[in-house]
Structure formats: structure tokens, C-alpha cells
Design a protein around this motif. Sequence first.
Motif, mmCIF file in Angstrom:
data_model
loop_
_atom_site.group_PDB
_atom_site.id
_atom_site.type_symbol
_atom_site.label_atom_id
_atom_site.label_comp_id
_atom_site.label_asym_id
_atom_site.label_seq_id
_atom_site.Cartn_x
_atom_site.Cartn_y
_atom_site.Cartn_z
ATOM 1 N N VAL A 117 1.005 -1.021 -0.128
ATOM 2 C CA VAL A 117 0.116 -0.069 -0.080
ATOM 3 C C VAL A 117 1.145 1.241 0.101
ATOM 4 N N PHE A 118 0.410 2.253 -0.848
ATOM 5 C CA PHE A 118 1.545 3.505 -0.992
ATOM 6 C C PHE A 118 0.193 4.697 -0.619
ATOM 7 N N TYR A 119 0.490 5.255 0.585
ATOM 8 C CA TYR A 119 -0.465 6.415 0.800
ATOM 9 C C TYR A 119 0.174 7.563 0.155
ATOM 10 N N ALA A 120 -0.961 8.436 -0.040
ATOM 11 C CA ALA A 120 -0.290 9.771 -0.265
ATOM 12 C C ALA A 120 0.199 10.599 1.133
ATOM 13 N N PRO A 121 0.689 11.707 1.151
ATOM 14 C CA PRO A 121 1.209 12.151 2.432
ATOM 15 C C PRO A 121 0.514 12.524 3.314
ATOM 16 N N ASN A 122 -0.944 12.833 2.908
ATOM 17 C CA ASN A 122 -2.256 13.253 3.782
ATOM 18 C C ASN A 122 -2.724 12.035 4.327
ATOM 19 N N VAL A 123 -2.428 10.984 3.911
ATOM 20 C CA VAL A 123 -3.507 9.688 3.871
ATOM 21 C C VAL A 123 -2.615 8.632 4.923
ATOM 22 N N ASN A 124 -3.300 8.115 5.833
ATOM 23 C CA ASN A 124 -2.856 6.948 6.565
ATOM 24 C C ASN A 124 -3.743 5.996 6.754
ATOM 25 N N LYS A 125 -3.375 4.576 6.864
ATOM 26 C CA LYS A 125 -4.179 3.518 7.122
ATOM 27 C C LYS A 125 -5.579 4.096 8.157
ATOM 28 N N PRO A 126 -5.094 4.752 9.292
ATOM 29 C CA PRO A 126 -6.489 4.848 10.001
ATOM 30 C C PRO A 126 -7.464 5.598 9.345
ATOM 31 N N VAL A 127 -6.966 6.665 8.712
ATOM 32 C CA VAL A 127 -7.910 7.428 7.952
ATOM 33 C C VAL A 127 -8.931 6.609 7.058
ATOM 34 N N THR A 128 -7.935 5.605 6.115
ATOM 35 C CA THR A 128 -8.827 4.900 5.336
ATOM 36 C C THR A 128 -9.869 3.961 6.051
ATOM 37 N N GLU A 129 -9.561 3.479 7.058
ATOM 38 C CA GLU A 129 -10.384 2.558 7.941
ATOM 39 C C GLU A 129 -11.682 3.363 8.336
ATOM 40 N N ARG A 130 -11.785 4.507 8.289
ATOM 41 C CA ARG A 130 -12.879 5.422 8.885
ATOM 42 C C ARG A 130 -14.097 5.196 7.925
ATOM 43 N N ASN A 131 -13.756 5.075 6.813
ATOM 44 C CA ASN A 131 -14.834 4.560 5.678
ATOM 45 C C ASN A 131 -14.298 3.610 4.800
ATOM 46 N N PRO A 132 -14.566 2.396 4.951
ATOM 47 C CA PRO A 132 -13.541 1.239 4.418
ATOM 48 C C PRO A 132 -14.411 1.016 3.158
ATOM 49 N N TRP A 133 -14.983 1.872 2.372
ATOM 50 C CA TRP A 133 -15.439 1.551 1.058
ATOM 51 C C TRP A 133 -14.904 0.634 0.067
ATOM 52 N N TRP A 134 -13.417 0.793 0.188
ATOM 53 C CA TRP A 134 -12.758 0.460 -0.505
ATOM 54 C C TRP A 134 -12.441 -1.063 -0.264
ATOM 55 N N LYS A 135 -12.695 -1.475 0.642
ATOM 56 C CA LYS A 135 -12.626 -3.175 0.986
ATOM 57 C C LYS A 135 -13.342 -3.990 0.351
ATOM 58 N N ALA A 136 -14.328 -3.287 -0.290
ATOM 59 C CA ALA A 136 -15.393 -4.070 -1.266
ATOM 60 C C ALA A 136 -14.819 -4.602 -2.505
ATOM 61 N N TYR A 137 -13.558 -3.933 -2.818
ATOM 62 C CA TYR A 137 -12.824 -4.282 -4.017
ATOM 63 C C TYR A 137 -11.610 -5.183 -3.868
ATOM 64 N N MET A 138 -11.252 -5.225 -2.509
ATOM 65 C CA MET A 138 -10.261 -6.348 -2.101
ATOM 66 C C MET A 138 -10.751 -7.679 -1.797
ATOM 67 N N THR A 139 -11.958 -7.926 -1.952
ATOM 68 C CA THR A 139 -12.388 -9.280 -1.547
ATOM 69 C C THR A 139 -12.014 -10.231 -2.868
ATOM 70 N N GLU A 140 -11.859 -11.459 -2.533
ATOM 71 C CA GLU A 140 -11.656 -12.471 -3.773
ATOM 72 C C GLU A 140 -12.476 -12.546 -4.709
ATOM 73 N N GLU A 141 -13.867 -12.340 -4.248
ATOM 74 C CA GLU A 141 -15.269 -12.406 -5.220
ATOM 75 C C GLU A 141 -15.101 -11.294 -6.529
ATOM 76 N N LYS A 142 -14.701 -10.151 -5.752
ATOM 77 C CA LYS A 142 -14.554 -8.647 -6.842
ATOM 78 C C LYS A 142 -13.403 -8.993 -7.902
ATOM 79 N N GLN A 143 -12.319 -9.503 -7.082
ATOM 80 C CA GLN A 143 -11.059 -9.722 -7.797
ATOM 81 C C GLN A 143 -11.420 -10.712 -8.875
ATOM 82 N N SER A 144 -11.956 -11.764 -8.590
ATOM 83 C CA SER A 144 -12.149 -12.782 -9.523
ATOM 84 C C SER A 144 -13.193 -12.238 -10.626
ATOM 85 N N MET A 145 -14.013 -11.493 -10.306
ATOM 86 C CA MET A 145 -14.970 -10.837 -11.612
ATOM 87 C C MET A 145 -14.084 -10.019 -12.319
ATOM 88 N N LEU A 146 -13.228 -9.167 -11.946
ATOM 89 C CA LEU A 146 -12.256 -8.500 -12.704
ATOM 90 C C LEU A 146 -11.393 -9.085 -13.462
#
Length: 567
Positions: A117-146
Amino acid sequence: MSNDGLLKGQVKRSWNRILAVSLSILISVILMLSWLWVQRSTLFLLDNKKQFLQVYTENLQTTIFTPIEKAALRVQMLLRFHEQGERNLDLVQELFDLRLTSSSLDRSWIVSSDGTVFYAPNVNKPVTERNPWWKAYMTEEKQSMLKLLGSRGFNDFGFEVAGAFRDDLDLSTLLPVAFWYRTEEGGIAFAFLEFNLTSLLIQHMNSYQVGFGDDFTPLEVIVYDREGMALESSRNIPLQVKPMLQYDTDLQVLDSIDLSNGMVFAKEDAYISMFSRNTQLGLTFSTRIPWTKIINQSRKNYLFILILTGLFSLVFIVLMIAFNKMYVNLRRYEAMQAQSRFEVLQARMNPHFLFNTLDSLVSIVELGNKKQSLEALRALSYILHFDLRERRNEIPLLSEIRYIRNYVHLQEIRYRDLVSFDLDIQETVPDDIRILKYCVQPLVENCFVHGVYLRQKPIAIKVVMFCNEQGLCIRVVDDGPGCSADVFADLQDKLSKTASSFSQEALYVRGNHIGLLNIHQRILYAYGQGYGLYLIPSEQGFSVEVRLPFVYRSEEEEMNQKDVQVL
């Protein structure tokens, strides 16, 4: 009241009734046409605003989608170079530069195909965890579809807009976008970007500053999510310290209209709105204008027409009153003219006048004075001919002079040495001037009736005609008994009152003479203020002056000289 008076009263009432009905019909037609015009103008304004909202909404979507398209090109390059092993590529710095080039980009980070994972200077993991909308793309089901889409020949690069959401402080709306890249080895690399929808909306509102009404009420823009909940509003942006405004009634509107065909125009109770659903962004945009602004504009137009109608009606009423007054005055003037003619004829046909004149002729004939007899007969013939056949209101001055001389000639035969008459016409008096008929001779006749008839001493009657800057002046003077100071003051008062209003007083003349008020009213009506009869104070006798404007003969009278011969 006579039948003639009743008939005139009925005609006047009918005329006034016709004017009132005509005015009512005219006002009704104007109001009806103005109402139809206002309705048509309202529809025109509605159609005009509909076209404007359509263009405005299209530009709004372009404003929001353009930064995403630009970021997609940059992110595609970054993901490809990184997955192909570009060693000089610093993703953190690139993400920082990407944020600098896009003012609406709030947060960004990249997840490579190996999970780094490469974060922009104003972003870190806790910030991304506040609204984990992106986790839907990290599932095996989503990646298999892509991966399956890649095996079937679809592009290796793509992006998808996720569901927008309010930020942690509920101050702005974030629009998340997921980018992916399929590597040749079958792996998936992601880039997650969160665009500030509020910032994009502010940029658009600043670029297109639109207002309506006198208070320049701005156009309202509302952005809804897939479920129809309001995410952002142009009304909410200036607040920035309060929770997002609620638009619960808009849910019913969105549910009741079909947005499958793109844009839909809707007229609500308080607004006219343009709804547009963007399937790529997963958002519904609504641009709307308060309906009251358009109604107020139409009302102002209608009020303007009402004011014009009122002014037109007022002018029409004033003109009708003036016309009616002019008509009444004209009838009175005609009545005065007829009364004047009648009085003159009555004076001429009076048995005393005829008998006295005929007795004088008999005496002359008995004396054998043939020349004087013929002159007297010619004078009487001219007077009767003039009274019976001259129907013009304005006659040449020379005709009036001849009429006066013939009348005085008959009276001199009767009264012999009891009267002397002098007619002084100054050189300033033009030969072709015209005067009102029966405005001088009756004054000379009054001198005989009130002066010579009751007096045994000889009296002198003098008529002086001269001109000044205002017009023609004719002064009739006698040195008879005159009148008392009270009668003189009363007569002068009546003449001054007659100058301001046309009364019926002059139509009722007593005795065998033409009333001074009658003459004054006729002159005043014919030529206006500044003309008429004016009494001249004198120690002895009676003096009155007739003031008339300069009126000249027509070309037809210039060619016909038979009625201006002087005896």
C-alpha cells in the motif's frame, strides 16, 4: 319641462350610458387580453427556464466528471509503470503531485498487485479505515470478477464510482472512485481516490453565478445518492457548520418520476426542477428555481398592465368628460346663436319697429323726397335680407359695418335731430378681417333703446374700430343717461363670472334687445379667454368694448365681393 327638454335629457342619459358601457367593455377586453398575455408570458418563462436548467445541469455533470477523467489518465499510467517494474517511479510523490493538480481530490492511495500500500502524504491507514468503502474491491469475489472480465477481452484498465458519503465532520460530501489495472500475470492493482463533491459544486457555482428575482436568489443545486438521499446542496455549502439539510419530500418526487431516459423536467408546488441521473457517477442531480420568482415576475407584468390600463381608463374618462362637456357647450353655443338670431328677427319684426319705420317712410313720400325714400327702402331691405338669409357665424367686417349703417340710417329718419352717429375706422384695421355676427350692431341698438328712446335731448353715438397686439377692438360709446353704479357693478360681475363658466343666463333675454351676456358668451366660446365684452367706466353715458382676434376671410370670400359693399 317641455317635450324638447325631456328628449334632450333622454339623449344625454343614453349617450352617457353608451360611454359607460363602451368603457366597461374596453376595460374588460384589455384585462382579458392582458391576462392571456401574462399566461402566455408565464409559459414562455417556464419554457425558457426549462431550457436553461437543462443546459446548466449538463454543465454541472461535466464539471464533476472532468476531474475524474483527468485523474483516470494519470492513475492508469502510474499503475502500469509500477506493475511493469519502473524503478524511478515514486508513487508517494506521484500521489502528492496528483493532489496538487486536482484541487477537488482529498485523499488517494494505491494497493499494488502484491498487496503493498502506498499512501499520499495526507493519508494513512487509520484515515482509510474510517470509511472502508474500498474493502469491497479487495475481496476475492470482486477480484475474480475483474480477472474474468480481463480474460474475456475487456480493457485491462477501468474505474468505478462507489457510493458517495458525508465526511467524518459532516461538512462536505466525498465521491469515492476505484481504479484497477490487470497485470499480464493476472494480478490486480488498485488506486483509490476520494473527490470532494462539495468543492466541485463550489467551483461550478462560482463559475456560473446565476440569480433570479430582485434579490438575485441563487439557483439551487442538490445532489442525491442512488437511494435518493440528499448528499450535497448549494444551500448547505455556505453553512458548513450544520448537518446536511434534509429533503424528505424530494424522495417522493424522485420515486414518482422516470429517470431512465436521462433528464426529466418537473414542476412542484414551490419549485421548477430539472432532474438528471448519471449512471456512471451513481448520482442524481437536481437544479431548481423557486416557482414564486417566476410567478412574481408574471405578477409584476400583470400589475404593470393593470397600471397602464388604469391610466388609459383615466385618460379615456377625462377625454370623454371633456368631449361631453364640449358637446354640451356646443349645444349651448348653438342655442345662443339661435336665440341671438331669434331676438334680432323679433326686434326687426316687432310691430313698433316696423310701424315706426313705415310711418317714417310714409312721411318722406308725402314730402316728395324720392331719393331719401329709396335709400330708406334699400336700408330696410338689406336689414331684412341680412337677418333672414345670412347664416354664417363669422362675417366680413365690412358687412357688419354696412348692416350698422343701414340700421342707423333708418333710426336717424325716425329720430331726426335727436341723435348723431359717428363711425371711426382707423387705418390699422384690415379690410379683409372677419368678426362674429351680431356682436356690434346689438350694442348700437341698445344705445337707441336705452338712450335715445327715453331722452328728449340729442345724444351722440360713436363707434371706434382700432387694432392692437391682441386683435381687433370695437368701442361703442354714447353720452346718454347710462346706468347706475349698482347696475354697472352687477353687470361687470356677471361678465367676469361668465368668463369661467357657460351659464344659461344669457339665453333668457328680457326686452327688445340682445343681452350683453349673450354676446360675451358667444365671443368667449368662439375665441376663448381674453376676448369678449369689457365695460369701460365713464362719467356720462355708457361705454363698452368688444375685443376680437384677427380672423381673415377665406379665398372664396375674396372672390365674392357682393356681401361687403358699403352703403
